[in-house]
Design an enzyme around this catalytic site. Sequence first.
Site, PDB file in Angstrom:
ATOM      1  N   ASP A  60      -9.048  -5.648   2.517  1.00 43.31           N
ATOM      2  CA  ASP A  60      -7.781  -6.259   2.098  1.00 43.31           C
ATOM      3  C   ASP A  60      -7.682  -7.723   2.528  1.00 43.31           C
ATOM      4  OD1 ASP A  60      -6.712  -3.978   0.893  1.00 43.31           O
ATOM      5  OD2 ASP A  60      -6.009  -3.199   2.811  1.00 43.31           O
TER       6      ASP A  60
ATOM      7  N   ASP B 212       0.850  -1.185   0.000  1.00 41.51           N
ATOM      8  CA  ASP B 212       0.000   0.000   0.000  1.00 41.51           C
ATOM      9  C   ASP B 212       0.887   1.238   0.000  1.00 41.51           C
ATOM     10  OD1 ASP B 212      -2.324  -1.468   0.152  1.00 41.51           O
ATOM     11  OD2 ASP B 212      -2.302  -1.533   2.338  1.00 41.51           O
TER      12      ASP B 212
ATOM     13  N   ASP C 145      -4.167  -2.962   5.259  1.00 46.06           N
ATOM     14  CA  ASP C 145      -4.608  -2.451   6.558  1.00 46.06           C
ATOM     15  C   ASP C 145      -6.117  -2.394   6.703  1.00 46.06           C
ATOM     16  OD1 ASP C 145      -5.207  -0.389   4.872  1.00 46.06           O
ATOM     17  OD2 ASP C 145      -3.766   1.027   5.708  1.00 46.06           O
TER      18      ASP C 145
END
Length: 998
Positions: free
Chosen positions: A748, A438, A744
């Site tokens: 996900d 990310d 996070d």
Amino acid sequence: MTSILRRNFDCYEVSLNAPAMHKFAKQWRLAFATINCSRAITTCPKKAKKLSPRKSPSYASISIHDLVLSTSSDHPSYFDIDQSQLTKLVKDKELGHLQEFGGVQKVASTLETDFSAGINGDPDDVSCRQNAFGINSYKKPPAKSFFHFVVEAFKDLTIMILLVCAGLSLGFGIKEDGVKEGWYDGGSIFVAVFLVIAVSAGSNYRQNRQFEKLSQVSGNILIDVIRKGRRQQVSIFEIVVGDVVCLKIGDQVPADGLFLDGHSLQSDHVEVNHKENPFLFSGTKVADGYGQMLVTSVGMNTTWGEMMSLISRDNGEQTPLQARLNKLTSSIGKVGLAVAFLVLVVLLIRYFTGNTQDEYGNREFIAGQTTGDDIINSVVSIIAAAVTIVVVAIPEGLPLAVTLTLAYSMKRMMADQAMVRKLSACETMGSATTICTDKTGTLTMNQMKVTKFWVSQDSVAENTYSSVSRFVLDLIHDGVALNTTGSVYRSSLGSEYEFSGSPTEKAILSWAVSQLSMDMEEKKKSCEVIQVEAFNSQKKRSGVLIRKSSDDTFHVHWKGAAEMLLAKCSSFYDESGIVKDLDTHERMRFEQIIQGMAASSLRCIAFAHKQVSEEAIKEREDGKKIQEDGLTLLGLVGIKDPCRPGVKSAVQACQDAGVNIKMITGDNIFTAKAIATECGILRPEDDASSGAIVEGAEFRNYSPEERLWRVEKIRVMARSSPLDKLLMVQCLKQKGHVVAVTGDGTNDAPALKEADIGLSMGIQGTEVAKESSDIVILDDNFASVATVLRWGRCVYNNIQKFIQFQLTVNVAALVINFVAAVSSGDVPLTAVQLLWVNLIMDTLGALALATERPTRELMEKPPVGRTEPLITNVMWRNIVAQATYQMAILLTLQFKGESIFGVDEAVKQTLIFNAFVLCQVFNEFNARKLEKRNVFEGIHKNKLFLGIIFVTMVLQVVMVEFLKRFADTERLSWGQWGACVGIAAMSWPIGWVIKCIP
């Protein structure tokens, strides 16, 4: 007053011994009943009616009947409701039952909870609530004792074989030499085997304790609650019945409770609202929306607690590497059994054909003349020699080495900001070929600040906001204050503001309060929120429909990704507050502004507004009251999230190690490119035409074949959804990559589970993400991801070092004993001596090699593939060279040692044993480096390694010089010790020469 009296009495009574206070407590209850009855009579209205609790944030009236009931509970309570009633209210999920009780409001007042201010929350209040309703923790299964692991060790096949061998040696020893001498021969093996068991059990016990400590660290989650009118974070374990808990997308519901307020709240994808389903259950996940809940049950009284009481978790998982090692151990054991059987057959044939002689040179077996006792004694000696072969062949230290390596590495990784949740991740991470990361919070600091503000097509500098129309600023105030999941708190006039919410929300709220002088509380009082559409990862915007109290007008406010919101706008406000049409030319200029901010690594957020009529709201047929077309653009803000220090070097280190880094983000393509270039993931010349950058929608719409063809070229995916991340992981795995993924958010979770290694974020990560991951990055920093990669390679490398070291010992000892047994009918290394070697080499050797720290060289090699053999050609080269040298020198001692040194048989056997052990000690240095010729590099930094070498040498001196009966050894002279050290030291130059061979 009554409630306070009773509270003090109950808390006081709980702290005292009940039998000792019986008389005193009775007097207190009588006094309390008198006061309460007097109060009830004086406040009773003229017309008799049923008394009900007063709705008060601080007090609750209590009837005499309830008081009597409370005396029978384990923990006296001053509340008008007991735990069984609260549990039943939520567990049964019967709305009628809740309404009969008086609804959520009645439950809250009974628990002395104010909807907006929460509970008092002082230590006395929290303590009394915990005494009345329990604490928010679960009963864990009892910790496994050391004895449990001892029993488990006895079940190991290797240990079973060793115990059988020890039993046979003991029995044969007693039969051949009598009880006393037999015990020294066979009992010594038993002692050595039990030492191996004790060390193995102790290591597993310590590893289990390590897991318990790690679970305690991972379990201490912070969650937002409202106490004394202030939103604050407390540990999940400190939540009590009556607390008002704030929930947002991705949160795990910390206890059972009832819905108080919120918008679009979904728990495990089931909508939660006042009308149909106000029930929330511990352990479920908030899938959408946000809200507040009233806690009604905690800990073992929740539905999750009941389920936890039935579950006994076992962390005794076997990693892929451990499975491969067990297979290797089994294979070597089978070879040992085959060799032992061959030795047995050869020796029996030689004995019964008269080819063996006793110590006086006479034939041992003469048909018709040799007595039965002599035959039995000779056969027993032959079987003992075969048993010794089995003992030396089994490398029981391999599983122990893995345990020690993983336990040590997990502890060190914890210090390096990585908490391992699954053992297999330690090894798998060392094989990773691709890391999908990310952007926000991982590559960047997640400390956002508004640095740009645009109204119309003009940038407004700080301290010049007065040039903007007051009307436009008021609308922006409404859009910020009412369309947010964050909050602003100020304890007193003149004190600092406290902001809560996501980093983006906090940045916008802080900017609006400090720069635009927004009064959030005033805005909330002057407007009524009709409907909210919470932010989600697909639309990338959130909206709110409000009614202004001052003029009874209805307004829609939207906030979100600038380019997406711009597409919904048909007009915009200029600085004077005049509405202008958003034609093609103007739209293009706004797009250029957004792209310019994105190219400067700014996240661009837009605010849009529309006034609507009440009739238009009622006429909408789709059920959605919040209009999202024909909006008027209010302004744009650019939010800066700087890259973390050290990220660029960490990315470079991963790329040098042959690991591909791919950034997957929800930001637009310009912001994504700017950040990726800054971090070193992209080169400045890379663009969409080269295939290095792609948007999520484009990647999603590729055919499966095209995705597989393009996926390896892609380095940045912008405007991606969680589904796009999952698709990328699946494609990479199909191409044969070992994939690590960071995540996070709740969405996900599928990608984290699909990946070979799931890496969740410890600070910003939701509970769903953490539960789906293998490793938790405690500081949310990509540099820690690179550290995990380095540790993963170190774990694999350390285990390979020990395998090389262990197999050298086993191959040499097996061949030496086999050749000696077949040629002379005797074995130079006894079972006790070989077990001593295994104990010292396996335990101390594993510990010495397992504690090697990661080196720079590890990140200069390509990643280990999925099918890479555990024992490489380099390892075989080193094993064969060192084992051949040891076999040659020790067999020379076996056959020519007496004449070379001028000693008797007993001293010669001691020389062989001593030289063999010292060879392993010196070879331990060679094992530190599989390929590098300088085996002493960095050795001064590993104090533990040097300490273990010293301890090994001391133990060997004790074994030879002081434990003669136990080890069957003789004392050696200084010259003989020097000769043994010289023989062992030759392994260093041999290792140097061998490593010159490619």
